[in-house]
Design an enzyme around this catalytic site. Sequence first.
Site, mmCIF file in Angstrom:
data_model
loop_
_atom_site.group_PDB
_atom_site.id
_atom_site.type_symbol
_atom_site.label_atom_id
_atom_site.label_comp_id
_atom_site.label_asym_id
_atom_site.label_seq_id
_atom_site.Cartn_x
_atom_site.Cartn_y
_atom_site.Cartn_z
ATOM 1 N N ASN A 9 0.710 -0.607 0.129
ATOM 2 C CA ASN A 9 0.294 0.336 0.226
ATOM 3 C C ASN A 9 1.144 1.257 0.212
ATOM 4 O O ASN A 9 1.604 1.302 0.661
ATOM 5 C CB ASN A 9 -0.633 0.108 1.148
ATOM 6 C CG ASN A 9 -1.695 1.649 1.065
ATOM 7 O OD1 ASN A 9 -1.715 2.126 0.308
ATOM 8 N ND2 ASN A 9 -2.208 1.452 2.289
ATOM 9 N N GLU A 164 -5.127 -4.859 10.681
ATOM 10 C CA GLU A 164 -4.296 -3.744 10.642
ATOM 11 C C GLU A 164 -4.548 -3.307 12.291
ATOM 12 O O GLU A 164 -5.291 -1.891 11.770
ATOM 13 C CB GLU A 164 -4.274 -3.009 9.597
ATOM 14 C CG GLU A 164 -3.717 -3.488 8.284
ATOM 15 C CD GLU A 164 -3.880 -1.942 7.704
ATOM 16 O OE1 GLU A 164 -1.873 -2.145 6.658
ATOM 17 O OE2 GLU A 164 -4.087 -1.763 7.149
ATOM 18 N N SER A 208 3.495 -2.211 10.401
ATOM 19 C CA SER A 208 4.540 -2.271 10.767
ATOM 20 C C SER A 208 5.579 -3.874 10.521
ATOM 21 O O SER A 208 6.355 -4.092 11.091
ATOM 22 C CB SER A 208 5.354 -1.484 11.967
ATOM 23 O OG SER A 208 4.983 -0.478 12.649
#
Length: 247
Positions: A9, A164, A208
Amino acid sequence: MRRKLVVGNWKMHGSRAANAQLLAGLKEAGPWNADVAVCVPFPYITETALALMGSSLVYGAQDCSSHEQGAYTGEVSSAMLADVGCRYAIVGHSERRAYHAESDQLVADKAKAALAHGVTPIVCVGETRAEREAGQTEAVVKRQLAAVIHTLGHCCGEMVVAYEPVWAIGTGLTATPEQAQAVHAVLRAQLQAATDRAAAMRILYGGSVKGDNAAQLFAQADIDGGLIGGASLKVADFAAICLAAAH
């Protein structure tokens, strides 16, 4: 076994020169024994398509409209994305939910619009740090996913889900493999109650992810790849993650 999927992304990053360099580097680094996609800013979709021609990499968008067409200035429809060959569209990313006040129902409507045109929605769910600390993680992600399941009905088995945790996006913090797997297991169970395709559906982890933690995350039973932000902008970092997925 579900084949791993790694999706970059790019968010609001890139230029024609930088994109060309990045895509050329990824083509040279691959292919990998995993499905790999890049979701790029709208202006660069067609150039990305040309750059990836003949490679195993596919491409998508970072959002789509819930509307078919009409007087919606600035919006991009799923029909348009399909017209330029997009395989995926990210919907409900936490940044869209936070900065653009996107509701669970709007996210579900966008997912439905994408599927109607053969574009696979990558439906994002995730809790904030405050919600996790309040013990609300499971309730939040189940509520977010429930809206999509209800709206898509029997078609819900055709989407990709991405967990996420908002507190791990761009912060350097990462859920431990065990923390991530626990939430993925909850999501898998919710999908199993809704569709007989749940065992084959891919649930990605994002937040991350890096080359040095990807293998541990991807080794978990219900983690089927990653939705990658910052690391997808660097050839070496993204290639390392793709390599981890391939193993």
